[in-house]
Design a protein around this motif. Structure first.
Motif, PDB file in Angstrom:
ATOM      1  N   TYR A  77      -1.654   1.291  -0.056  1.00 25.81           N
ATOM      2  CA  TYR A  77      -2.812   2.261  -0.754  1.00 25.81           C
ATOM      3  C   TYR A  77      -3.700   1.117  -1.099  1.00 25.81           C
ATOM      4  CZ  TYR A  77       0.524   6.007  -0.436  1.00 25.81           C
ATOM      5  OH  TYR A  77       1.305   6.915   0.093  1.00 25.81           O
ATOM      6  N   GLY A  78      -4.881   1.539  -1.047  1.00 24.78           N
ATOM      7  CA  GLY A  78      -6.127   0.397  -1.509  1.00 24.78           C
ATOM      8  C   GLY A  78      -6.373  -0.346  -0.472  1.00 24.78           C
ATOM      9  N   ASP A  79      -6.651  -1.686  -0.944  1.00 22.83           N
ATOM     10  CA  ASP A  79      -7.050  -2.662   0.128  1.00 22.83           C
ATOM     11  C   ASP A  79      -6.071  -3.624   0.800  1.00 22.83           C
ATOM     12  OD1 ASP A  79      -6.300  -4.357  -1.729  1.00 22.83           O
ATOM     13  OD2 ASP A  79      -8.048  -5.313  -2.035  1.00 22.83           O
ATOM     14  N   GLY A  80      -4.900  -2.956   0.585  1.00 25.24           N
ATOM     15  CA  GLY A  80      -3.771  -3.801   1.255  1.00 25.24           C
ATOM     16  C   GLY A  80      -2.843  -4.776   0.585  1.00 25.24           C
ATOM     17  N   LYS A  81      -3.155  -5.180  -0.492  1.00 19.34           N
ATOM     18  CA  LYS A  81      -2.816  -6.053  -1.580  1.00 19.34           C
ATOM     19  C   LYS A  81      -1.873  -5.302  -2.547  1.00 19.34           C
ATOM     20  CE  LYS A  81      -6.504  -9.436  -0.985  1.00 19.34           C
ATOM     21  NZ  LYS A  81      -7.710 -10.200  -1.732  1.00 19.34           N
ATOM     22  N   GLY A  82      -0.679  -5.605  -2.494  1.00 17.60           N
ATOM     23  CA  GLY A  82       0.125  -4.791  -3.322  1.00 17.60           C
ATOM     24  C   GLY A  82       1.115  -6.047  -4.215  1.00 17.60           C
ATOM     25  N   TRP A  83       1.672  -5.245  -5.308  1.00 14.96           N
ATOM     26  CA  TRP A  83       2.614  -6.016  -6.162  1.00 14.96           C
ATOM     27  C   TRP A  83       3.929  -6.093  -5.684  1.00 14.96           C
ATOM     28  CZ3 TRP A  83       0.429  -1.300  -7.324  1.00 14.96           C
ATOM     29  CH2 TRP A  83       1.477  -0.230  -7.713  1.00 14.96           C
ATOM     30  N   GLU A  84       4.250  -5.234  -4.850  1.00 17.85           N
ATOM     31  CA  GLU A  84       5.632  -5.209  -4.397  1.00 17.85           C
ATOM     32  C   GLU A  84       6.157  -5.764  -3.210  1.00 17.85           C
ATOM     33  OE1 GLU A  84       7.348  -3.807  -6.831  1.00 17.85           O
ATOM     34  OE2 GLU A  84       9.329  -4.130  -5.969  1.00 17.85           O
ATOM     35  N   THR A  85       6.977  -6.491  -2.923  1.00 17.42           N
ATOM     36  CA  THR A  85       7.475  -7.394  -1.651  1.00 17.42           C
ATOM     37  C   THR A  85       7.944  -6.107  -0.629  1.00 17.42           C
ATOM     38  OG1 THR A  85       7.873  -9.158  -2.708  1.00 17.42           O
ATOM     39  CG2 THR A  85       9.013  -8.830  -0.492  1.00 17.42           C
ATOM     40  N   ASP A  86       7.402  -6.091   0.391  1.00 15.17           N
ATOM     41  CA  ASP A  86       7.865  -4.964   1.537  1.00 15.17           C
ATOM     42  C   ASP A  86       7.540  -5.951   2.992  1.00 15.17           C
ATOM     43  OD1 ASP A  86       8.434  -3.086   3.384  1.00 15.17           O
ATOM     44  OD2 ASP A  86       7.281  -1.621   2.414  1.00 15.17           O
ATOM     45  N   ASN A  87       8.834  -6.378   3.733  1.00 17.81           N
ATOM     46  CA  ASN A  87       8.573  -7.168   4.618  1.00 17.81           C
ATOM     47  C   ASN A  87       8.489  -6.268   5.991  1.00 17.81           C
ATOM     48  OD1 ASN A  87       8.325  -9.461   3.298  1.00 17.81           O
ATOM     49  ND2 ASN A  87      10.474  -9.779   3.439  1.00 17.81           N
ATOM     50  N   HIS A  88       8.381  -4.942   5.766  1.00 16.57           N
ATOM     51  CA  HIS A  88       8.199  -4.163   7.058  1.00 16.57           C
ATOM     52  C   HIS A  88       6.950  -4.065   7.629  1.00 16.57           C
ATOM     53  CE1 HIS A  88      11.869  -2.563   4.827  1.00 16.57           C
ATOM     54  NE2 HIS A  88      12.223  -2.172   5.858  1.00 16.57           N
ATOM     55  N   ALA A  89       6.912  -4.127   8.861  1.00 14.97           N
ATOM     56  CA  ALA A  89       5.603  -4.180   9.515  1.00 14.97           C
ATOM     57  C   ALA A  89       4.784  -2.814   8.878  1.00 14.97           C
ATOM     58  CB  ALA A  89       5.714  -4.069  10.898  1.00 14.97           C
ATOM     59  N   ASP A  90       5.533  -1.799   9.067  1.00  8.54           N
ATOM     60  CA  ASP A  90       4.905  -0.355   8.696  1.00  8.54           C
ATOM     61  C   ASP A  90       5.224  -0.053   7.146  1.00  8.54           C
ATOM     62  OD1 ASP A  90       4.297   2.127   8.202  1.00  8.54           O
ATOM     63  OD2 ASP A  90       5.267   3.034  10.137  1.00  8.54           O
ATOM     64  N   LYS A  91       4.120  -0.110   6.499  1.00  7.08           N
ATOM     65  CA  LYS A  91       4.433   0.086   4.728  1.00  7.08           C
ATOM     66  C   LYS A  91       4.206   1.492   4.458  1.00  7.08           C
ATOM     67  CE  LYS A  91       3.651  -4.618   3.856  1.00  7.08           C
ATOM     68  NZ  LYS A  91       3.858  -5.036   4.971  1.00  7.08           N
ATOM     69  N   SER A  92       4.065   2.463   5.323  1.00  4.96           N
ATOM     70  CA  SER A  92       3.903   3.764   4.903  1.00  4.96           C
ATOM     71  C   SER A  92       4.915   4.807   4.463  1.00  4.96           C
ATOM     72  CB  SER A  92       3.206   4.608   6.296  1.00  4.96           C
ATOM     73  OG  SER A  92       4.577   4.890   7.330  1.00  4.96           O
ATOM     74  N   PRO A  93       4.674   5.755   3.828  1.00  7.13           N
ATOM     75  CA  PRO A  93       5.564   6.459   3.124  1.00  7.13           C
ATOM     76  C   PRO A  93       6.756   7.105   4.380  1.00  7.13           C
ATOM     77  CG  PRO A  93       3.749   7.572   2.910  1.00  7.13           C
ATOM     78  CD  PRO A  93       3.299   6.342   3.322  1.00  7.13           C
ATOM     79  N   LYS A  94       6.001   7.378   5.586  1.00  3.04           N
ATOM     80  CA  LYS A  94       6.998   7.874   6.622  1.00  3.04           C
ATOM     81  C   LYS A  94       8.080   6.601   7.097  1.00  3.04           C
ATOM     82  CE  LYS A  94       6.540   9.494  11.201  1.00  3.04           C
ATOM     83  NZ  LYS A  94       5.781   9.814  12.623  1.00  3.04           N
ATOM     84  N   GLU A  95       7.556   5.672   6.817  1.00  2.00           N
ATOM     85  CA  GLU A  95       8.537   4.370   7.334  1.00  2.00           C
ATOM     86  C   GLU A  95       9.560   4.325   6.102  1.00  2.00           C
ATOM     87  OE1 GLU A  95      10.034   1.015   9.750  1.00  2.00           O
ATOM     88  OE2 GLU A  95       9.028   3.130   9.911  1.00  2.00           O
ATOM     89  N   TYR A  96       9.103   4.385   4.868  1.00  2.54           N
ATOM     90  CA  TYR A  96      10.271   4.438   3.823  1.00  2.54           C
ATOM     91  C   TYR A  96      11.168   5.566   3.907  1.00  2.54           C
ATOM     92  CZ  TYR A  96      12.249   4.585  -0.828  1.00  2.54           C
ATOM     93  OH  TYR A  96      12.921   4.652  -1.957  1.00  2.54           O
ATOM     94  N   GLY A  97      10.709   6.652   4.098  1.00  2.00           N
ATOM     95  CA  GLY A  97      11.462   7.830   4.375  1.00  2.00           C
ATOM     96  C   GLY A  97      12.544   7.691   5.393  1.00  2.00           C
ATOM     97  N   LYS A  98      12.104   7.097   6.618  1.00  2.00           N
ATOM     98  CA  LYS A  98      12.924   6.960   7.410  1.00  2.00           C
ATOM     99  C   LYS A  98      14.143   5.853   7.176  1.00  2.00           C
ATOM    100  CE  LYS A  98      11.731   4.308  10.993  1.00  2.00           C
ATOM    101  NZ  LYS A  98      11.111   3.758  12.216  1.00  2.00           N
ATOM    102  N   ASN A  99      13.714   4.508   6.615  1.00  2.00           N
ATOM    103  CA  ASN A  99      14.752   3.864   6.431  1.00  2.00           C
ATOM    104  C   ASN A  99      15.569   4.220   4.976  1.00  2.00           C
ATOM    105  OD1 ASN A  99      13.882   1.617   8.155  1.00  2.00           O
ATOM    106  ND2 ASN A  99      12.117   1.522   6.777  1.00  2.00           N
ATOM    107  N   LEU A 100      14.948   5.009   4.205  1.00  2.00           N
ATOM    108  CA  LEU A 100      15.910   5.584   3.150  1.00  2.00           C
ATOM    109  C   LEU A 100      17.050   6.542   3.720  1.00  2.00           C
ATOM    110  CD1 LEU A 100      16.123   6.079   0.118  1.00  2.00           C
ATOM    111  CD2 LEU A 100      14.501   7.794   0.412  1.00  2.00           C
ATOM    112  N   VAL A 101      16.839   7.079   4.922  1.00  2.00           N
ATOM    113  CA  VAL A 101      17.761   7.688   5.399  1.00  2.00           C
ATOM    114  C   VAL A 101      18.889   7.052   6.019  1.00  2.00           C
ATOM    115  CG1 VAL A 101      18.587   9.341   7.453  1.00  2.00           C
ATOM    116  CG2 VAL A 101      16.575   9.894   5.963  1.00  2.00           C
ATOM    117  N   ALA A 102      18.396   5.747   6.518  1.00  2.00           N
ATOM    118  CA  ALA A 102      19.378   4.606   7.041  1.00  2.00           C
ATOM    119  C   ALA A 102      20.050   3.905   6.072  1.00  2.00           C
ATOM    120  CB  ALA A 102      18.542   3.786   7.973  1.00  2.00           C
TER     121      ALA A 102
END
Length: 572
Positions: free
Chosen positions: A167-192
């Motif tokens: 969200y915003g301009d792409g600069k976040g405070w939280e490290t996330d090395n996934h290429a896709d940083k969307s909630p959809k990707e987090y949901g999919k990985n959360l299941v895994a």
């Protein structure tokens, strides 16, 4: 700006700045009506509800003195390995993937578990989502619960993952090395993650990171999204999780704002419960709400008395609203900001409950491990309740005094009264339903401005008390002779709080605003008016028709700075 308070049918205008909104002119001691319904249950005090955050950068976490202080404060949950640091921490090698420098050797997982055992606290662990893998998390479960037999039950998957820049301009405070940083990707990985970890130990509980309803970036949709973070994540992973996670940093431009924020918790809970019901179906009642970070960061008071009052009030309000875990940020934290003065007290602008002994602006904190007032605010809860005690309905007729009540397992009734005025004593008149208190002076346990310990004394009666300014006073009442107290309290009806807490328009903001210090997550007046009409659990008569001046820090400069400070100081 003026803020409107509604007391019964009478509207009273109060200035939004300073303390005037909470109290009349200096020297006055108005009588505040307090009602306690000992026959109406709000649920039981959770077994591991009172928690603290501990970070892998805190080399003094396991010191004997520190463990003793935590145990005495009734701490029953410890969160590890940190806030933002959890998404760069590799448990097996006890290293940080962000190159943040030296890591103490005595803060690895086994040392942490030894500390938790000494304190008598349940661990809650945050698996590395930002730079880790499901296999790394599963290996941690195996080591903890199969190899070592620690029986770690609660596992979060990542920390504030929505702060990854999606969200915003792409600069976040939280490290996330996934290429896709969307909630959809987090949901999919959360299941895994859930599948891999439960394959090792089916008894573990998996937690999903959600945005706090009403606070940025709640209700945001980035380009390409079809829904916001919470709806997207839960629509994918609702069947794979056991609890949801929110962080509670309500902030406030004044101490009054901070002390009034617990009234918002009922609305946040209502929104979360609606989401849980929508996506977990028949399992909804068993899906827990965990507030794994909670604190006064972003408000004027962080270590001074107002923060202590906020701590007691916010813990109890979350418990009354059904949260099973509330973890204060932080055990030790340190600061890079010069101290300020808040209502005559030095405030070290440190999110910890114990001094880290750091210096900033040419001024130093008290010696390391000195308890800040926030510590005593949390410790005050031990005078009110023990795990398994029954919380009961209570209400105050004036916002200047908050109240919480608990039926003890021994048949007594404990009532916590919080006087939010920094200058004025408060005269209170108490009435009871479902309980007849014994006559005569009552035992009180109090913590007032300037105190360095809890004070136990015989003072006042069950029906009349005078509360010192800026104080926490708990009455420990015994039933009158010949009475058995109350019958078993019956459950309170489900509160009817409108949801969602705020409209989408009230939760948007830009990264530029955040970096310039603008209040990114502030709800619009129209969206809050009427939504948060009472404390929910307490059914307080005082209602708020506007929250003028409330600074939300769920995103923005304060939160980003907090994330950076974690890596540089004890929180990691």
């Amino acid at each position: 700006m003026l803020r409107h308070f509604v007391v019964g049918a009478v509207a009273v205008l109060a200035a939004s700045a300073g303390v005037g909104a909470l109290a009349p002119s200096a020297g006055a001691a108005p009588t505040v009506g307090i009602s306690v319904d000992a026959g109406t249950s709000l649920g039981t005090v959770p077994s591991s509800g009172v928690g603290l955050n501990t970070g892998f950068g805190d080399e003094h976490m396991g010191d004997a003195k520190v463990s003793s202080l935590m145990k005495a404060a009734g701490v029953r949950q410890l969160r590890f390995p940190g806030g933002s640091g959890a998404d760069v921490y590799h448990w097996k090698t006890h290293t940080s993937g962000d190159g943040s420098g030296w890591i103490p050797s005595n803060t690895d997982f086994d040392h942490f578990m030894a500390t938790a055992k000494r304190v008598g606290a349940q661990p809650i662990l945050t698996a590395n989502y930002g730079s880790g893998t499901p296999q790394e998390a599963a290996d941690w479960v195996k080591y903890a619960n199969v190899d070592k037999g620690y029986g770690v039950k609660y596992w979060e998957i990542g920390n504030e993952v929505y702060g990854n820049g999606h969200y915003g301009d792409g600069k976040g405070w939280e490290t996330d090395n996934h290429a896709d940083k969307s909630p959809k990707e987090y949901g999919k990985n959360l299941v895994a993650y859930s599948k891999a970890m439960k394959a090792v130990d089916p008894k573990v509980k998996i937690g999903a990171v959600l945005t706090t309803p009403g606070y940025w970036p709640d209700a945001e949709k980035a380009p390409g999204d079809t829904a916001d973070w919470n709806n997207t994540v839960l629509s994918i992973a609702g069947s794979s999780i056991d609890f949801v996670i929110v962080h509670w940093y309500p902030g406030g431009t004044t101490t009054d704002d901070l002390l009034n924020t617990p009234t918002r918790i009922a609305g946040v809970r209502s929104s979360l419960r609606s989401l849980i019901a929508k996506y977990t179906g028949s399992r909804a009642a068993s899906v827990e709400i965990a507030v794994t970070e909670n604190g006064a960061v972003g408000s004027p008071a962080q270590t001074s008395q107002a923060a202590a009052l906020f701590a007691s009030d916010t813990y109890m309000t979350w418990f009354e609203q059904g949260a099973t875990h509330v973890d204060w940020w932080n055990l030790h934290n340190g600061t890079d900001q010069a101290p300020t003065t808040v209502h005559g007290e030095t405030d070290y602008q440190d999110g910890g409950v114990l001094s880290a002994g750091t210096c900033a602006g040419g001024k130093c904190e008290p010696p390391r491990d000195t308890p800040f007032p926030t510590y005593w605010g949390i410790r005050s809860l031990t005078a009110l309740a023990q795990p398994g005690d029954t919380m009961v309905k209570s209400s105050s007729r004036n916002s200047s005094v908050a109240v919480h009540a608990v039926r003890s397992s021994k048949g007594g009734l404990n009532v916590m009264l919080i006087n939010k005025s920094p200058k004025n004593a408060a005269q209170v008149s108490l009435s009871y339903a479902g309980f007849t208190p014994a006559a005569g002076a009552v035992t009180t346990v109090s913590y007032a401005k300037g105190d360095t310990a809890l004070t136990t004394a015989k003072r006042g009666t069950a029906v009349a008390q005078k509360l010192p300014p800026y104080s926490i006073t708990t009455l420990q009442l015994k039933p009158a002779s010949g009475t058995a107290g109350a019958d078993k309290p019956s459950p309170a009806p489900t509160p009817t709080v409108p949801t969602p807490v705020v409209s989408a328009a009230g939760t948007t903001g830009t990264r530029a605003q955040a970096e310039n210090g603008a209040p990114v997550g502030r709800p619009t007046p129209s969206s809050t008016s009427g939504d948060l009409a009472s404390t929910g659990a307490n059914n307080a008569v005082v209602t708020y028709s506007a929250l003028g001046g409330l600074l939300v820090i769920a995103a923005g400069g304060a939160l980003v700075l907090r994330g950076r400070r974690r890596r540089g100081l004890h929180g990691k």
